[in-house]
Design an enzyme around this catalytic site. Structure first.
Site, PDB file in Angstrom:
ATOM      1  N   SER A 145       0.938  -0.740   0.131  1.00 49.04           N
ATOM      2  CA  SER A 145       0.068   0.053  -0.635  1.00 49.04           C
ATOM      3  C   SER A 145       1.327   0.682   0.334  1.00 49.04           C
ATOM      4  O   SER A 145       1.694   1.311   0.780  1.00 49.04           O
ATOM      5  CB  SER A 145      -1.276  -0.409   1.337  1.00 49.04           C
ATOM      6  OG  SER A 145      -1.491   1.407   1.759  1.00 49.04           O
ATOM      7  N   TYR A 158      -2.124  -0.187  10.471  1.00 47.92           N
ATOM      8  CA  TYR A 158      -2.028  -0.857   9.024  1.00 47.92           C
ATOM      9  C   TYR A 158      -1.004  -0.548   8.378  1.00 47.92           C
ATOM     10  O   TYR A 158      -0.245  -1.705   7.302  1.00 47.92           O
ATOM     11  CB  TYR A 158      -3.217  -0.344   8.143  1.00 47.92           C
ATOM     12  CG  TYR A 158      -3.760  -1.111   6.716  1.00 47.92           C
ATOM     13  CD1 TYR A 158      -3.555  -1.527   6.407  1.00 47.92           C
ATOM     14  CD2 TYR A 158      -3.252   0.037   6.073  1.00 47.92           C
ATOM     15  CE1 TYR A 158      -4.045  -1.974   4.919  1.00 47.92           C
ATOM     16  CE2 TYR A 158      -4.035  -0.111   4.608  1.00 47.92           C
ATOM     17  CZ  TYR A 158      -3.612  -1.549   4.165  1.00 47.92           C
ATOM     18  OH  TYR A 158      -3.268  -1.441   2.690  1.00 47.92           O
TER      19      TYR A 158
HETATM   20  P1  NAD Z   1     -11.080  -7.600  -0.340  1.00 46.77           P
HETATM   21  O1  NAD Z   1     -11.511  -7.428   1.516  1.00 46.77           O
HETATM   22  O2  NAD Z   1     -11.924  -7.497  -1.190  1.00 46.77           O
HETATM   23  O3  NAD Z   1     -10.138  -8.354   0.015  1.00 46.77           O
HETATM   24  C1  NAD Z   1      -8.840  -8.698   1.024  1.00 46.77           C
HETATM   25  C2  NAD Z   1      -8.909 -10.543   0.884  1.00 46.77           C
HETATM   26  O4  NAD Z   1      -7.874 -10.842   1.548  1.00 46.77           O
HETATM   27  C3  NAD Z   1      -9.992 -11.278   0.167  1.00 46.77           C
HETATM   28  O5  NAD Z   1     -10.584 -12.119  -0.351  1.00 46.77           O
HETATM   29  C4  NAD Z   1     -10.073 -11.998   1.834  1.00 46.77           C
HETATM   30  O6  NAD Z   1     -10.665 -13.468   1.561  1.00 46.77           O
HETATM   31  C5  NAD Z   1      -8.632 -12.133   1.930  1.00 46.77           C
HETATM   32  N1  NAD Z   1      -8.230 -12.495   3.020  1.00 46.77           N
HETATM   33  C6  NAD Z   1      -8.222 -11.580   4.420  1.00 46.77           C
HETATM   34  N2  NAD Z   1      -7.941 -12.037   5.303  1.00 46.77           N
HETATM   35  C7  NAD Z   1      -8.181 -13.365   4.925  1.00 46.77           C
HETATM   36  C8  NAD Z   1      -7.292 -14.505   6.128  1.00 46.77           C
HETATM   37  N3  NAD Z   1      -7.496 -14.226   7.454  1.00 46.77           N
HETATM   38  N4  NAD Z   1      -7.093 -15.844   5.381  1.00 46.77           N
HETATM   39  C9  NAD Z   1      -7.570 -16.036   3.894  1.00 46.77           C
HETATM   40  N5  NAD Z   1      -7.679 -14.752   3.394  1.00 46.77           N
HETATM   41  C10 NAD Z   1      -8.008 -13.771   3.819  1.00 46.77           C
HETATM   42  O7  NAD Z   1      -9.965  -5.968   0.290  1.00 46.77           O
HETATM   43  P2  NAD Z   1      -8.942  -5.629  -1.716  1.00 46.77           P
HETATM   44  O8  NAD Z   1      -9.584  -3.952  -1.352  1.00 46.77           O
HETATM   45  O9  NAD Z   1      -9.303  -5.749  -2.145  1.00 46.77           O
HETATM   46  O10 NAD Z   1      -7.095  -5.865  -0.987  1.00 46.77           O
HETATM   47  C11 NAD Z   1      -6.618  -6.508  -1.520  1.00 46.77           C
HETATM   48  C12 NAD Z   1      -5.326  -6.416  -1.255  1.00 46.77           C
HETATM   49  O11 NAD Z   1      -4.996  -4.616  -1.448  1.00 46.77           O
HETATM   50  C13 NAD Z   1      -4.965  -6.040   0.762  1.00 46.77           C
HETATM   51  O12 NAD Z   1      -3.764  -6.597   1.030  1.00 46.77           O
HETATM   52  C14 NAD Z   1      -4.988  -4.695   0.911  1.00 46.77           C
HETATM   53  O13 NAD Z   1      -4.196  -4.441   2.100  1.00 46.77           O
HETATM   54  C15 NAD Z   1      -4.492  -3.823  -0.538  1.00 46.77           C
HETATM   55  N6  NAD Z   1      -5.014  -2.396  -0.795  1.00 46.77           N
HETATM   56  C16 NAD Z   1      -5.991  -1.979  -1.195  1.00 46.77           C
HETATM   57  C17 NAD Z   1      -6.286  -0.889  -0.968  1.00 46.77           C
HETATM   58  C18 NAD Z   1      -7.575  -0.178  -1.370  1.00 46.77           C
HETATM   59  O14 NAD Z   1      -7.490   0.783  -1.402  1.00 46.77           O
HETATM   60  N7  NAD Z   1      -8.873  -0.545  -1.380  1.00 46.77           N
HETATM   61  C19 NAD Z   1      -5.648  -0.539  -0.964  1.00 46.77           C
HETATM   62  C20 NAD Z   1      -3.496  -0.168  -0.537  1.00 46.77           C
HETATM   63  C21 NAD Z   1      -3.941  -1.277  -0.808  1.00 46.77           C
END
Ligand code: NAD
Length: 247
Positions: A145, A158
């Site tokens: 991130s 985080y």
């Molecule tokens: P999301 O919640 O849609 O996806 C997260 C995924 O992680 C889900 O499929 C969930 O099943 C999995 N997960 C969480 N805990 C888990 C566990 N204990 N065991 C197995 N799987 C687990 O969120 P997203 O926004 O698509 O995020 C995906 C990645 O991108 C993450 O690493 C997040 O930190 C990063 N990210 C997101 C953003 C944003 O703005 N959405 C920004 C920067 C980084």
């Protein structure tokens, strides 16, 4: 006999950014192994749509599940070329709120965002090294991130886990070369279900970022595909924030 197509495991890939990465790699000819903690129905449905693809359920908070996930993933087609550590969790806590950022919050985020990706790479090491024997280095992409680069983010725990993941990325790039490349993509705000009600952040990206919008999951999948497509780049943290850091 091993299949002629390369194989990619994408963690947390039944929704949001992970699902977009899975679709993108599938479109580029990868057999994709989908994964999530709980949404098995969505995982099987997406696997049926993408084929060749499969879905494995595993809770990355548990080390036995991490080991099982990689073992089953490698067993499916007898090879693993790409690992995308996308699964991650966040907690929204004002940065000055010490009471809310408890040791339990720190530990939970660290286990999923740092320890799990590190352990998955360790379990996948021999399969990823074998990719190099076939002519292309194995490839790891960690989804980090912008909060791991700049003093920003949903909470201090985080942001700190993502900064740690960036450092793990560079350390592993050094120790696993030349057989395995290790890079990260560091998104800014991405439009997913998680961020649907983050109105202040959405306004910030619309008004201040050079690209005038948050990223779509497809934008991040494209950045991942760029790194996967390289045979040379390693140890890079690709900031994908629409240029917000410049302002
Ligand atoms: P999301 O919640 O849609 O996806 C997260 C995924 O992680 C889900 O499929 C969930 O099943 C999995 N997960 C969480 N805990 C888990 C566990 N204990 N065991 C197995 N799987 C687990 O969120 P997203 O926004 O698509 O995020 C995906 C990645 O991108 C993450 O690493 C997040 O930190 C990063 N990210 C997101 C953003 C944003 O703005 N959405 C920004 C920067 C980084």
């Amino acid at each position: 006999m091993q299949p002629p197509f390369p194989v990619a495991l994408v963690t947390g890939s039944t929704s949001g950014i992970g699902a977009a990465i899975a679709r993108r790699l599938s479109g580029e000819g990868y057999a994709v192994i989908l994964h999530s903690r709980s949404s098995a129905e969505a995982g099987h449905a997406l696997a049926a749509e993408l084929g060749p693809a499969a879905y494995i359920q595993a809770d990355l908070a548990h080390d036995a599940d991490r080991v099982m996930l990689v073992r089953e993933a490698v067993a499916l087609w007898g090879r693993l070329d790409v690992l995308v550590n996308n699964a991650g969790i966040s907690r929204v806590i004002p940065h000055a709120d010490f009471a809310a950022a408890t040791p339990a919050v720190w530990q939970e985020l660290y286990e999923i965002n740092v320890v799990a990706p590190f352990r998955l790479v360790g379990e996948a090491e021999s399969a990823l090294r074998a990719a190099a024997q076939r002519g292309r280095p194995g490839c790891v992409v960690n989804i980090s991130s912008h909060a791991g680069i700049r003093p920003k983010g949903a909470s201090i725990p985080y942001a700190a886990t993502k900064a740690a993941l960036n450092h793990v990325t560079r350390l592993l790039a050094l120790s696993l070369s030349p057989d395995i490349r290790v890079n990260a993509v560091a998104p800014g705000l991405v439009d997913t279900a998680l961020t649907a009600d983050w109105t202040a952040a959405q306004q910030l990206w619309r008004e201040r970022s050079p690209m005038r919008r948050a990223a779509s999951p497809d934008d991040i999948a494209q950045a991942v595909a760029m790194l996967v497509g390289s045979d040379y780049i390693t140890g890079e943290i690709l900031l994908a924030d629409g240029g917000l850091n410049l302002t």
